[in-house]
Design an enzyme around this catalytic site. Structure first.
Site, short mmCIF file in Angstrom:
data_model
loop_
_atom_site.label_atom_id
_atom_site.label_comp_id
_atom_site.label_asym_id
_atom_site.label_seq_id
_atom_site.Cartn_x
_atom_site.Cartn_y
_atom_site.Cartn_z
N GLU A 1 39.40 10.39 -5.55
CA GLU A 1 38.83 11.61 -4.96
C GLU A 1 39.58 12.78 -5.60
O GLU A 1 40.70 13.08 -5.20
CB GLU A 1 39.02 11.59 -3.44
CG GLU A 1 38.28 12.74 -2.78
CD GLU A 1 38.67 12.96 -1.32
OE1 GLU A 1 37.88 13.57 -0.60
OE2 GLU A 1 39.77 12.56 -0.91
N ASP B 1 29.29 -1.16 22.22
CA ASP B 1 30.29 -0.17 22.67
C ASP B 1 30.03 1.22 22.07
O ASP B 1 30.82 2.15 22.30
CB ASP B 1 31.72 -0.63 22.39
CG ASP B 1 32.04 -0.69 20.91
OD1 ASP B 1 31.12 -0.46 20.08
OD2 ASP B 1 33.20 -0.99 20.55
N ASP C 1 41.78 8.07 -1.61
CA ASP C 1 41.70 9.31 -0.84
C ASP C 1 42.68 10.36 -1.40
O ASP C 1 43.88 10.07 -1.54
CB ASP C 1 42.06 8.97 0.60
CG ASP C 1 41.75 10.09 1.57
OD1 ASP C 1 40.57 10.34 1.80
OD2 ASP C 1 42.71 10.70 2.10
C1 NOJ Z 1 39.40 12.96 2.32
C2 NOJ Z 1 38.57 12.14 3.24
O1 NOJ Z 1 37.36 11.86 2.61
C3 NOJ Z 1 38.43 12.91 4.51
O2 NOJ Z 1 37.47 12.36 5.37
C4 NOJ Z 1 39.78 12.99 5.15
O3 NOJ Z 1 39.72 13.82 6.30
C5 NOJ Z 1 40.83 13.54 4.20
N1 NOJ Z 1 40.72 13.04 2.86
C6 NOJ Z 1 42.21 13.20 4.69
O4 NOJ Z 1 42.43 11.82 4.54
CA CA Z 2 30.90 -1.85 18.18
#
Ligand code: NOJ
Ligand code: CA
Length: 559
Positions: free
Chosen positions: A259, A31, A205
């Protein structure tokens, strides 16, 4: 292969992590979208590479406003990626190979399609109203001047209940209200759900953003372009993380990688000092953002880069730890960013960068495809991009006439997140062997020459250089735990540092340029034998006090 001598409590310090962006790794059903069974089909590849841990970018049910960083149901697998049974199989397959799994905990915000938000927006007295952050208008407009990272205000008007809700990212990513203890307990339950399945922990995150500033005052003007410093310094972030550690992370012995976007060097130890009981380690963004002002590319120098490495190492101190990385799904490709992706230098510079990341006093995080020297995509037109950030900024900057289209596009060619999201290049077959269908994002046209099949067959490849580095790191505690010392911080082209643990000392010499040079070792140092080299030139004989460095040469010497 014998894996897992990593049995101590802080086993993750000795580990090397490989990040998988599932949408782009391997498609098993044609897909055009990568999926969990696709990953499972490539486990031998990961085992051969020698990684200890896989970090899976979000695999949860999501409407994909931000490719899974907008979660609709924290206990379901995204339909495009497969089923819960597929997840369980994948986890079992990893464990059978001695590889741990960490998953992406995205709990600063959810999707607006999450059941909590669907409830929350019903009425002001809905029991879920307080799961999110709702405010009345101020002077007929948003409650304050907070910007969203994806363009425009961080406040979205909701006519149904006549209030705004807060979203640091897209409008489809409403921020959760961590002040509400019910929200914190929901998060703990989600974490326990996946830990009970056997995951080893979480990449968290934008975790410093969970505590909002009391009273949500306006940002001072100097913070408007970079709100992350304010968003990351809410008054209760450490309380929330200590609670989470006590309630969930400690009882399960789970690893947590934060992060730390927006966290400065002074604040970083508060997150990682083991005596405080918060996170295991954090990602610092000062390296990948060194040449960036938001979407703009700005010049950088090697001494600046080296100074950041030293500062990051210092924030680890004797009780903390860091994560080392040069690329992820939010950044351009490492070789295009910090190396030289022109044909003559691409492989050598990719190997030099791998040498840098894999000889830090930090847990290395490798991003899928960087072990092959995958490079930036030759984007030309705005329609070629997928990223919500690119599109949001296009609307805010270009469609309003603030920035000419050609200027924005020129910067995006160097800075866009989509460079890292093109499909993994497995072979010279159609679509790089990623899919038999139509890939969701274009494959880089360089795949016939740059792919896993070619490199696993070539002992001199970037891939095999990574294997050798992983083996060296595994057998050399000084390269994991040893003190880090930059021995020539001002040199404009050579990155030279030592790693020392007791009597064991190593010197890493990296030529960050295309000129050969004769390098006299500072401080009367003399090398013993070379233990690993990237093949750019000859290595020096034992006893030498000066070294000929070929362009992009990268050598690890014993001292
Ligand atoms: C950090 C993530 O690594 C990124 O990909 C995302 O857009 C933002 N946080 C919001 O979750
Ligand atoms: Ca797939």
């Amino acid at each position: 292969m014998e894996k897992r001598p990593l049995s101590n409590a802080a086993w993750w310090k000795d580990a090397v992590v490989y990040q998988i962006y599932p949408r782009s790794f391997m498609d098993s059903n044609g897909d055009g979208i990568g999926d969990l069974n696709g990953i499972r089909a490539k486990l031998d590849y990961l085992q051969e590479l020698g990684v200890d841990v896989v970090w899976l970018s979000p695999h949860f049910d999501s409407p994909n406003a931000d490719n899974g960083y907008d979660i609709r149901d924290y206990r379901q697998v995204m339909a495009e990626f497969g089923s819960m049974a597929d997840f369980d199989h994948l986890l079992a397959g990893l464990k059978a190979r001695g590889i741990q799994l960490i998953i992406d905990l995205v709990v600063n915000h959810s999707s607006d399609e999450h059941a909590w938000f669907q409830q929350s927006r019903q009425s002001r007295d809905n029991p879920y109203r307080d799961y999110y952050i709702w405010r009345d208008p101020v002077d007929g407009g948003p409650p304050n001047n907070y910007p969203s990272f994806f363009g425009g205000s961080a406040w979205q008007w909701d006519a149904h209940t006549g209030q705004y809700y807060l979203h640091y990212f897209a409008t489809k990513q409403p921020d959760l209200n961590w002040e509400n203890p019910a929200v914190r307990h929901e998060v703990y339950e989600v974490m326990r759900f996946w830990l009970d399945k056997g995951v080893a922990g979480f990449r968290m995150d934008v975790i410093p953003f969970i505590s909002k500033q009391d009273g949500l005052p306006n940002l001072p003007p100097e913070h408007l372009a970079h709100p992350e410093a304010v968003y990351a310094s809410g008054p209760r972030v450490h309380q929330y993380l200590q609670d989470m550690h006590r309630e969930v992370l400690a009882p399960y012995g789970a690893v947590a990688v934060g992060e730390a976007f927006g966290v400065d060097f002074a604040a970083a130890p508060l997150f990682t000092d083991a005596r405080r009981g918060e996170l295991s380690m954090v990602f610092h963004f000062d390296i990948v953002r060194l040449d960036r002002d938001n979407w703009r590319k700005i010049p950088w120098t090697l001494p600046q880069l080296k100074a950041v490495y030293t500062r990051i190492d210092q924030t680890g101190g004797s009780h903390g730890w860091n994560a080392a990385f040069l690329g992820n799904h939010d950044n351009p490709r490492a070789v295009s960013h910090f190396g030289d992706d022109r044909p003559a230098w691409r492989a050598l510079s990719a190997k030099a960068l791998a040498t840098l990341t894999l000889t830090q006093r930090a847990t290395p995080f490798l991003y899928q495809g960087d072990e092959l020297g995958m490079a930036n995509y030759p984007f030309e037109r705005i329609e070629q991009y997928d990223d919500v950030e690119v599109k949001g900024n296009w609307r805010m900057l270009v469609e309003t006439g603030q920035v000419p289209a050609a200027e924005y596009l020129a910067h995006l060619r160097e800075t866009s997140r989509d460079h890292a999201r093109t499909p993994m290049q497995w072979s010279a077959d159609a679509h790089a062997g990623f899919t038999t269908g139509t890939p969701w994002l274009a494959v880089n046209p360089d795949y016939p020459d740059w792919n896993a099949a070619a490199q696993t067959a070539d002992p001199q490849s970037i891939y095999h250089h990574h294997r050798r580095l992983l083996a060296l790191r595994r057998s050399t505690p000084a390269l994991v735990h040893g003190a880090y010392q930059d021995i020539d911080p001002a040199h404009p082209q050579v990155f030279a540092y030592t790693r020392t643990l007791g009597e064991h000392a190593y010197l890493v010499l990296l030529n960050f340029g295309t000129e050969a040079l004769r390098y006299a070792l500072p401080g009367g140092l003399r090398v013993a034998e070379a233990v690993l080299d990237n093949g750019a030139g000859d290595t020096a004989a034992a006893g030498a006090s000066q070294v000929l460095l070929a362009p992009w040469q990268a050598t690890v010497y014993r001292l």
